[in-house]
Design a protein around this motif. Structure first.
Motif, PDB file in Angstrom:
ATOM      1  N   TRP A   1     -68.372 -28.198  11.487  1.00 12.48           N
ATOM      2  CA  TRP A   1     -68.157 -27.167  10.510  1.00 12.48           C
ATOM      3  C   TRP A   1     -67.032 -27.627   9.580  1.00 12.48           C
ATOM      4  N   LEU A   2     -65.646 -27.868  10.155  1.00 13.01           N
ATOM      5  CA  LEU A   2     -64.652 -28.157   9.368  1.00 13.01           C
ATOM      6  C   LEU A   2     -64.792 -29.445   8.621  1.00 13.01           C
ATOM      7  N   CYS A   3     -65.591 -30.478   8.875  1.00 17.59           N
ATOM      8  CA  CYS A   3     -65.729 -31.419   8.326  1.00 17.59           C
ATOM      9  C   CYS A   3     -66.580 -31.403   6.990  1.00 17.59           C
TER      10      CYS A   3
ATOM     11  N   HIS B   1     -60.417 -30.993   7.214  1.00 18.06           N
ATOM     12  CA  HIS B   1     -60.606 -29.762   6.513  1.00 18.06           C
ATOM     13  C   HIS B   1     -59.706 -29.509   5.510  1.00 18.06           C
ATOM     14  N   GLN B   2     -58.387 -29.500   5.781  1.00 18.01           N
ATOM     15  CA  GLN B   2     -57.092 -29.110   5.049  1.00 18.01           C
ATOM     16  C   GLN B   2     -57.324 -30.370   3.879  1.00 18.01           C
TER      17      GLN B   2
ATOM     18  N   LEU C   1     -59.287 -30.694  11.688  1.00 15.76           N
ATOM     19  CA  LEU C   1     -58.352 -29.836  10.910  1.00 15.76           C
ATOM     20  C   LEU C   1     -57.800 -30.583   9.656  1.00 15.76           C
TER      21      LEU C   1
ATOM     22  N   THR D   1     -60.505 -29.244   1.522  1.00 11.14           N
ATOM     23  CA  THR D   1     -60.534 -27.834   0.727  1.00 11.14           C
ATOM     24  C   THR D   1     -59.174 -27.628  -0.058  1.00 11.14           C
TER      25      THR D   1
END
Length: 179
Positions: free
Chosen positions: A146-148, A62-63, A59, A66
């Motif tokens: 997926w988040l990475c 991802h933060q 997370l 993005t």
């Protein structure tokens, strides 16, 4: 370096291999009289803690990935090694979770006929909880992978660039047909 998502069939193979290994271990344990089956509670707790840790790290990646570059200055800089390590941990957690879910599921399948004995009933509960946690870890691994993912760069692979290139091609084709 370019990373690819782990194909779905690798999770299925890991699950099936774990299932065969767990069932084989339960059969060997039954025939030898030596107890090799079960899942200690601390192993289940450790697997759950590991899954939560990977999810939190994914997370964070991802933060950072993005967030708009203008706003990114306010965030703590992300170490690229940490991002790659998080991706690799997510991949490993997904595959290990699948294999271990199969491992504990195979043990459960082999001891189903002995559930009337208290030892086997307790072992089935332990393995069932461990299998559920491993399935959760597998899901966390898939989601973490997926988040990475990094958003596409401003290059030829970026959807915006592809759309602009398509529009230019259409405009030039239209201009040629007018002349």
């Amino acid at each position: 370096m370019r990373m690819h998502r782990t194909p779905w069939w690798q999770y299925v193979i890991a699950l099936l291999l774990g299932l065969l290994a767990g069932a084989g271990l339960a059969k060997i344990s039954e025939s030898s009289g030596v107890s090799l089956i079960g899942a200690p509670w601390f192993v289940s707790l450790l697997l759950l803690a590991l899954g939560i840790m990977v999810l939190v790290m994914a997370l964070q990646v991802h933060q950072y990935a993005t967030t708009d570059p203008a706003k990114r200055a306010r965030l703590k800089p992300l170490n690229p090694d940490m991002a790659v390590t998080t991706l690799m941990l997510a991949k490993a957690l997904g595959l290990a979770g699948a294999a271990l879910a199969g491992w504990y599921g195979g043990q459960i399948l082999m001891i189903l006929e002995h559930l009337e004995a208290d030892y086997f009933a307790q072992t089935a509960i332990q393995c069932g909880i461990a299998a559920v946690i491993c399935l959760i870890d597998m899901a966390i691994g898939i989601v973490g992978e997926w988040l990475c993912q990094l958003p596409p760069m401003e290059g030829p692979e970026n959807p915006k660039m592809k759309e602009a290139q398509r529009r230019r091609a259409m405009a030039s084709a239209t201009a040629k047909t007018r002349h």
